[in-house]
Scaffold this active site. Structure first.
Site, PDB file in Angstrom:
ATOM      1  N   ASP A   1     -21.126  41.045  71.236  1.00 30.71           N
ATOM      2  CA  ASP A   1     -21.991  41.928  70.332  1.00 30.71           C
ATOM      3  C   ASP A   1     -21.149  43.062  69.068  1.00 30.71           C
ATOM      4  O   ASP A   1     -20.476  41.976  68.023  1.00 30.71           O
ATOM      5  CB  ASP A   1     -22.423  42.429  70.988  1.00 30.71           C
ATOM      6  CG  ASP A   1     -23.498  43.646  69.971  1.00 30.71           C
ATOM      7  OD1 ASP A   1     -23.663  43.494  69.029  1.00 30.71           O
ATOM      8  OD2 ASP A   1     -24.639  43.552  70.455  1.00 30.71           O
TER       9      ASP A   1
ATOM     10  N   LYS B   1     -26.867  39.643  64.776  1.00 29.54           N
ATOM     11  CA  LYS B   1     -27.311  40.477  64.193  1.00 29.54           C
ATOM     12  C   LYS B   1     -27.011  41.350  62.914  1.00 29.54           C
ATOM     13  O   LYS B   1     -26.097  41.512  62.545  1.00 29.54           O
ATOM     14  CB  LYS B   1     -26.732  42.273  64.853  1.00 29.54           C
ATOM     15  CG  LYS B   1     -27.577  42.298  66.393  1.00 29.54           C
ATOM     16  CD  LYS B   1     -27.095  43.515  66.759  1.00 29.54           C
ATOM     17  CE  LYS B   1     -27.513  44.286  68.667  1.00 29.54           C
ATOM     18  NZ  LYS B   1     -26.034  45.237  68.862  1.00 29.54           N
TER      19      LYS B   1
ATOM     20  N   GLU C   1     -22.676  40.916  77.826  1.00 28.63           N
ATOM     21  CA  GLU C   1     -22.440  41.036  76.855  1.00 28.63           C
ATOM     22  C   GLU C   1     -21.611  42.431  76.551  1.00 28.63           C
ATOM     23  O   GLU C   1     -21.089  43.415  77.405  1.00 28.63           O
ATOM     24  CB  GLU C   1     -23.276  41.619  76.244  1.00 28.63           C
ATOM     25  CG  GLU C   1     -23.970  42.284  74.865  1.00 28.63           C
ATOM     26  CD  GLU C   1     -25.596  41.820  73.654  1.00 28.63           C
ATOM     27  OE1 GLU C   1     -26.279  41.457  74.635  1.00 28.63           O
ATOM     28  OE2 GLU C   1     -25.486  42.445  72.820  1.00 28.63           O
TER      29      GLU C   1
ATOM     30  N   ASP D   1     -25.518  44.240  79.827  1.00 29.57           N
ATOM     31  CA  ASP D   1     -24.914  45.240  78.021  1.00 29.57           C
ATOM     32  C   ASP D   1     -23.842  45.630  78.304  1.00 29.57           C
ATOM     33  O   ASP D   1     -24.671  46.845  78.403  1.00 29.57           O
ATOM     34  CB  ASP D   1     -25.541  44.931  76.771  1.00 29.57           C
ATOM     35  CG  ASP D   1     -25.309  45.233  76.198  1.00 29.57           C
ATOM     36  OD1 ASP D   1     -23.276  45.360  75.465  1.00 29.57           O
ATOM     37  OD2 ASP D   1     -25.771  45.454  74.741  1.00 29.57           O
TER      38      ASP D   1
ATOM     39  N   SER E   1     -34.357  44.132  76.203  1.00 33.81           N
ATOM     40  CA  SER E   1     -32.995  44.805  76.723  1.00 33.81           C
ATOM     41  C   SER E   1     -33.711  46.598  76.966  1.00 33.81           C
ATOM     42  O   SER E   1     -34.617  47.257  76.193  1.00 33.81           O
ATOM     43  CB  SER E   1     -32.109  45.550  75.100  1.00 33.81           C
ATOM     44  OG  SER E   1     -30.963  46.262  75.811  1.00 33.81           O
TER      45      SER E   1
ATOM     46  N   GLY F   1     -30.958  43.225  68.422  1.00 36.02           N
ATOM     47  CA  GLY F   1     -31.833  43.831  68.205  1.00 36.02           C
ATOM     48  C   GLY F   1     -31.535  45.229  68.029  1.00 36.02           C
ATOM     49  O   GLY F   1     -30.572  45.354  68.483  1.00 36.02           O
TER      50      GLY F   1
ATOM     51  N   ASN G   1     -21.873  47.785  76.459  1.00 40.50           N
ATOM     52  CA  ASN G   1     -21.365  48.286  75.139  1.00 40.50           C
ATOM     53  C   ASN G   1     -20.093  48.663  74.791  1.00 40.50           C
ATOM     54  O   ASN G   1     -19.562  50.092  74.785  1.00 40.50           O
ATOM     55  CB  ASN G   1     -22.525  49.018  74.691  1.00 40.50           C
ATOM     56  CG  ASN G   1     -24.162  48.705  74.515  1.00 40.50           C
ATOM     57  OD1 ASN G   1     -24.796  49.167  74.690  1.00 40.50           O
ATOM     58  ND2 ASN G   1     -23.782  48.409  72.859  1.00 40.50           N
TER      59      ASN G   1
ATOM     60  N   LYS H   1     -32.371  42.263  80.019  1.00 41.39           N
ATOM     61  CA  LYS H   1     -30.743  43.059  80.027  1.00 41.39           C
ATOM     62  C   LYS H   1     -30.635  43.978  80.436  1.00 41.39           C
ATOM     63  O   LYS H   1     -31.752  44.456  79.339  1.00 41.39           O
ATOM     64  CB  LYS H   1     -30.526  42.478  78.097  1.00 41.39           C
ATOM     65  CG  LYS H   1     -29.819  43.315  77.826  1.00 41.39           C
ATOM     66  CD  LYS H   1     -29.547  42.725  76.069  1.00 41.39           C
ATOM     67  CE  LYS H   1     -28.831  44.073  75.018  1.00 41.39           C
ATOM     68  NZ  LYS H   1     -28.440  43.163  74.908  1.00 41.39           N
ATOM     69  N   LEU H   2     -29.854  44.267  81.413  1.00 38.95           N
ATOM     70  CA  LEU H   2     -29.620  45.573  81.729  1.00 38.95           C
ATOM     71  C   LEU H   2     -28.726  46.945  80.489  1.00 38.95           C
ATOM     72  O   LEU H   2     -27.483  45.470  80.819  1.00 38.95           O
ATOM     73  CB  LEU H   2     -29.640  45.400  83.183  1.00 38.95           C
ATOM     74  CG  LEU H   2     -30.603  44.749  83.548  1.00 38.95           C
ATOM     75  CD1 LEU H   2     -29.738  44.756  85.500  1.00 38.95           C
ATOM     76  CD2 LEU H   2     -31.778  45.538  84.048  1.00 38.95           C
ATOM     77  N   LYS H   3     -28.445  47.939  80.519  1.00 39.43           N
ATOM     78  CA  LYS H   3     -27.389  48.263  80.121  1.00 39.43           C
ATOM     79  C   LYS H   3     -27.146  49.108  81.407  1.00 39.43           C
ATOM     80  O   LYS H   3     -27.522  48.894  82.361  1.00 39.43           O
ATOM     81  CB  LYS H   3     -27.933  49.551  79.043  1.00 39.43           C
ATOM     82  CG  LYS H   3     -28.525  49.257  77.590  1.00 39.43           C
ATOM     83  CD  LYS H   3     -27.917  48.244  77.090  1.00 39.43           C
ATOM     84  CE  LYS H   3     -28.677  48.131  75.616  1.00 39.43           C
ATOM     85  NZ  LYS H   3     -27.421  47.141  74.505  1.00 39.43           N
TER      86      LYS H   3
HETATM   87  O1  SMG Z   1     -34.015  46.283  69.155  1.00 35.56           O
HETATM   88  O2  SMG Z   1     -34.718  45.744  71.576  1.00 35.56           O
HETATM   89  C1  SMG Z   1     -33.478  46.496  70.470  1.00 35.56           C
HETATM   90  C2  SMG Z   1     -32.275  46.884  70.608  1.00 35.56           C
HETATM   91  C3  SMG Z   1     -31.584  45.751  71.422  1.00 35.56           C
HETATM   92  O3  SMG Z   1     -29.981  46.587  73.633  1.00 35.56           O
HETATM   93  C4  SMG Z   1     -30.462  46.610  72.179  1.00 35.56           C
HETATM   94  N1  SMG Z   1     -29.969  46.805  71.233  1.00 35.56           N
HETATM   95  O4  SMG Z   1     -26.181  46.363  72.144  1.00 35.56           O
HETATM   96  O5  SMG Z   1     -26.967  45.278  71.824  1.00 35.56           O
HETATM   97  C5  SMG Z   1     -27.074  46.755  71.056  1.00 35.56           C
HETATM   98  C6  SMG Z   1     -28.171  47.589  71.640  1.00 35.56           C
HETATM   99  C7  SMG Z   1     -27.626  48.102  70.161  1.00 35.56           C
HETATM  100  C8  SMG Z   1     -28.755  49.660  70.311  1.00 35.56           C
HETATM  101  S1  SMG Z   1     -27.260  50.894  69.594  1.00 35.56           S
HETATM  102  C9  SMG Z   1     -29.145  51.729  68.381  1.00 35.56           C
HETATM  103 MG    MG Z   2     -25.146  44.833  72.348  1.00 32.91          MG
END
Ligand code: SMG
Ligand code: MG
Length: 387
Positions: A250, A274, A225, A200, A147, A302, A202, A173-175
């Site tokens: 998620d 998760k 996501e 993703d 990610s 993660g 969020n 995965k790109l935020k």
């Molecule tokens: O553990 O590599 C990792 C991070 C993966 O992108 C990741 N997590 O929304 O999936 C998600 C984010 C939440 C992280 S917020 C601390």
């Molecule tokens: Mg996520």
């Protein structure tokens, strides 16, 4: 799953807050993290007349952005309620008793998950069984994705992505966030036409952004996501009906019950599991089971975990319904030096081994643990000298 358990009596529970510097800051639509802060739970117990210890990691972040749950109240809740309640209830007959005993406390899933993981670790260590085998894992290596946080420029992001792809990661995965979405995906797709890509958000968008998602639908993404609000399954169903790209949920999935509702409503076609978000490794397994029964693929997400939490994620990733690479990256993607004696290393083929040792299958490095500890406190019992 094991059917015979020796009785486990909790003697002592200690909490530690740790802070590990991240090798590069992690930016999402929520903001930026430079250190990984976590609460570690150590349970010391007697199992069938012998001593056993176990570790769990609470993934609540420093601020209540990803979830309502966050670190300070998680510490307080563990200290004041969950740990005393677990310990004072007397011997436990099986790991399911942990959630039963903590059920009176509503919510606080990430805190409960850490307690459950620590008790399971102690129990399985004393039985000589690995968590992966106990949960029903079917593979000993798992494919890994990565990610990538939001970078200051598209070029910087591309450079980072390319270095991960060179290392072997099998899915990127790109935020994304409003204003940094379509252009970034277009540029990355152009540079890496064949790399499996996902995005993703969020929960940063709303249904008024349908035109953006229709545009993203053209890039052959593996999934989108959590595009919309974490409480809005109905809107996700509406959006999913307009897209051919699967929506992955998620934040919206906090239990096996949520997973069943989301799938049955058509709100998603993929689930990111998760263990912290759903209240523990055992509920994570139930989310997996619900999805598998409905033919919905899942993968393991993660929370930038240290090796302790990562070991649990890798054990879950060995389950049969986990058919997509997860955000289960190697220790060096996060830390110069992890908390465990044998850091997780990515092989050239983009896979990592599932820990096979007893319990979560990793050992805490005592020197590193001391180095990164910010505070510690006994939350139940007398405390035991931590080695
Ligand atoms: O553990 O590599 C990792 C991070 C993966 O992108 C990741 N997590 O929304 O999936 C998600 C984010 C939440 C992280 S917020 C601390
Ligand atoms: Mg996520």
């Amino acid at each position: 799953m094991m059917s015979e358990w020796a009785t486990l009596t909790v003697r002592s529970i200690e909490l530690r807050e740790v802070a590990l510097p991240l090798v590069c800051p992690f930016r999402t639509s929520f903001g930026e993290e430079r250190d990984k802060r976590a609460i570690l739970v150590r349970v010391d117990a007697e199992v069938g007349g012998r001593d056993a210890a176990g570790w769990g990691e609470c993934v609540a972040s420093s601020e209540p952005r990803y979830s309502e749950e966050w670190l300070e109240p998680a510490w307080l809740t563990l200290h004041r309620h969950l740990c005393p309640s677990l310990g004072e209830g007397g011997p436990l007959a099986s790991p399911d008793d942990v959630q039963e005993r903590l059920r009176w406390a509503r919510g606080h899933r990430m805190a409960k998950a850490a307690v459950e993981a620590a008790v399971l670790d102690a129990w399985l260590r004393s039985a000589g069984a690995s968590l992966a085998a106990h949960l029903g894992g079917v593979r000993d290596r798992i494919p890994c994705g990565v990610s990538v946080g939001i970078a200051p420029s598209v070029d910087a992001m591309l450079e980072e992505i390319q270095s991960y792809v060179r290392r072997g990661y099998l899915r990127v995965k790109l935020k994304i966030e409003p204003g940094r979405d379509l252009d970034v995906v277009r540029a990355v797709r152009r540079a890496l036409p064949d790399t499996p890509l996902s995005v993703d958000a969020n929960a940063a968008y709303s249904l008024s952004d349908i035109p953006l998602f229709e545009a993203l639908d053209e890039f052959g993404l593996v999934m989108i996501e959590q595009p919309l609000d974490h409480e809005d399954l109905a809107d996700h169903a509406r959006l999913q009906s307009r897209l051919s790209t699967p929506i992955c949920l998620d934040e919206s999935i906090r239990s096996a019950r949520d997973a069943a509702a989301a799938i049955d409503l058509g709100a998603c076609r993929v689930i990111n599991i998760k263990p912290g978000r759903v209240g523990g490794p055992l509920e994570a397994k139930r989310v997996h089971d619900v999805a598998l029964a409905r033919d919905v693929p899942v993968w393991i997400g993660g929370m930038l975990e240290t090796g302790i939490g990562r070991a649990v994620n890798l054990a879950l990733a060995a389950l049969p319904g986990v058919t997509m690479p997860g955000d289960t990256s190697a220790s060096d993607r996060y830390f110069e030096r992890d908390l465990v004696t044998a850091p997780f290393v990515l092989a050239d083929d983009g896979t990592m081994p599932v820990p096979q040792g007893p319990g979560i299958g990793v050992e805490v490095d005592p020197d590193r643990l001391e180095e990164v500890t910010q505070r510690r406190s006994v939350a139940f019992g007398e405390g035991v000298a931590v080695s």
